[in-house]
Design a protein around this motif. Sequence first.
Motif, short mmCIF file in Angstrom:
data_model
loop_
_atom_site.label_atom_id
_atom_site.label_comp_id
_atom_site.label_asym_id
_atom_site.label_seq_id
_atom_site.Cartn_x
_atom_site.Cartn_y
_atom_site.Cartn_z
N THR A 40 -1.11 -1.73 2.49
CA THR A 40 -1.20 -0.24 2.21
C THR A 40 0.14 -0.12 1.32
O THR A 40 1.15 -0.71 1.49
CB THR A 40 -1.24 0.60 3.22
OG1 THR A 40 -2.19 0.35 4.12
CG2 THR A 40 -1.29 1.94 2.87
N PHE A 86 0.63 9.71 -0.68
CA PHE A 86 -0.68 9.48 -0.51
C PHE A 86 -0.85 7.80 -0.34
O PHE A 86 0.03 7.10 -0.75
CB PHE A 86 -1.69 9.55 -1.91
CG PHE A 86 -1.44 11.15 -2.42
CD1 PHE A 86 -2.39 12.05 -1.53
CD2 PHE A 86 -0.71 11.86 -3.03
CE1 PHE A 86 -2.55 13.40 -1.94
CE2 PHE A 86 -0.62 12.99 -3.31
CZ PHE A 86 -1.42 13.83 -2.75
N ILE A 88 -2.67 4.11 -0.99
CA ILE A 88 -3.56 3.12 -1.55
C ILE A 88 -3.81 1.97 -0.88
O ILE A 88 -2.75 1.11 -0.59
CB ILE A 88 -3.19 2.99 -3.13
CG1 ILE A 88 -3.00 4.25 -3.85
CG2 ILE A 88 -4.17 2.02 -3.77
CD1 ILE A 88 -2.42 4.00 -5.30
N SER A 89 -5.08 1.55 -0.36
CA SER A 89 -5.17 0.45 0.37
C SER A 89 -5.71 -0.79 -0.51
O SER A 89 -6.15 -0.67 -1.64
CB SER A 89 -6.25 0.59 1.52
OG SER A 89 -6.02 1.47 2.15
N ASP A 96 -12.19 5.15 -5.54
CA ASP A 96 -11.47 5.53 -4.16
C ASP A 96 -10.04 5.71 -4.29
O ASP A 96 -9.73 6.80 -3.51
CB ASP A 96 -11.62 4.28 -3.18
CG ASP A 96 -12.96 4.16 -2.83
OD1 ASP A 96 -13.65 5.06 -2.79
OD2 ASP A 96 -13.20 2.61 -2.48
N ASN A 99 -9.98 9.44 -5.42
CA ASN A 99 -10.43 10.37 -4.20
C ASN A 99 -9.06 10.33 -3.33
O ASN A 99 -9.02 11.51 -2.57
CB ASN A 99 -11.56 9.84 -3.58
CG ASN A 99 -12.63 10.04 -4.47
OD1 ASN A 99 -12.85 10.92 -5.46
ND2 ASN A 99 -13.84 9.17 -4.22
N SER A 100 -8.38 9.34 -3.15
CA SER A 100 -7.34 9.35 -1.91
C SER A 100 -6.13 10.18 -2.54
O SER A 100 -5.66 11.03 -1.76
CB SER A 100 -6.82 8.08 -1.89
OG SER A 100 -5.81 8.03 -0.95
N LYS A 104 -6.22 13.24 -0.04
CA LYS A 104 -5.83 12.92 1.07
C LYS A 104 -4.41 13.02 1.44
O LYS A 104 -3.68 11.67 1.58
CB LYS A 104 -6.48 11.62 1.37
CG LYS A 104 -7.99 11.66 1.53
CD LYS A 104 -8.49 10.10 1.68
CE LYS A 104 -10.21 10.37 1.58
NZ LYS A 104 -10.63 8.99 1.82
#
Length: 347
Positions: A40, A86, A88-89, A96, A99-100, A104
């Motif tokens: 991450t 935030f 980020i994976s 995605d 959206n994150s 989020k």
Amino acid sequence: MYIKKILWAVALIGLVIFAVIAYYIYGAMFEPNTKFNNETAYIYVPTNANYNDVRDQLVPLLEDIDKFDALASQKKYTTNIKAGRFAISKGMNNNDIINSIRSKNLPIKIAFNNQNSLADLAGRISTQIEADSLSLYKAMTDESFLRENEFSKATALGMYLPNSYEFFWNTSAEGFRDKMLLEYNRFWTESRKIKAKKLKLKPNEVITLASIVHEESKQADEQPRVAGVYLNRLRIGMALQADPTLKFAAYQLPKYQNTVIRRVLNIHKEIDSPYNTYKNTGLPPGLIAMPDLSAIKAVLNPEKHSYLYFAADAKRIGYHKFAKTLGQHNNNAREYQKYLSSQGINR
């Protein structure tokens, strides 16, 4: 026949173009687009940041920033930036990721203890959330806020109970202060208020006394006994005679700036200050440091005894010897003074 060939050719070209566009859109949206090795990565988007601010953080994290730009524009993220922390994976696609970082915002755990002043606390917190130390200090010392909540500058530090708390990284200075007031009020349950009232102390006074207890002893198992001594003194109108208050008073003077007082001397007992608890009876105007929760709880739950004195124990460093009479105390004190001298500690 010729026209049909032209139409078929146009249709075929259209399909090819459509396929290329579809492939590009699919790649922009759904293909993995990260290049970091950790599981991450985090970005911190400041309040009022623009897309370029976000993009600068993303460039070292993404394989293809151009495809991300295209999708971010299409999804209108470039004009709708949200502040926060935030995640980020690894292996995320652009869809995605957007959206994150758009919706989020992740909370963080912040922690603090052993801060000797509001300025120190503001500096500590500014390393953990977006708000800077100056805005935090200004919020903490706002006179209207203090007055409305029955604090003064001398007691305001007591509102910040040392612990770990959950905040959003982009919390404002006022937001931090206001939440800490909620935590303070939550700590003061009805049962704790009743205990304070039985001791004839207000919540602010409990924490002021706890700051002295904490500076006297960092040992949680001893703090209730130390608290009991000071409460016994208050009960009979005896001066607290707390050495940590003398140190606090001394450190406010230019003479003692940038020094460490390791041994309290008679000269310190002559300092003219409301924090000199050898000259003044009762509690000082406010805290001398931030007490641990254990010290606050020790004041609210003191050990019941007849001790009026204590001196540091030379054989158990960090602990104290307690006495009921001045004669016993003087013997204990002489023993510790002798130990200090043997260690070359003269001031």
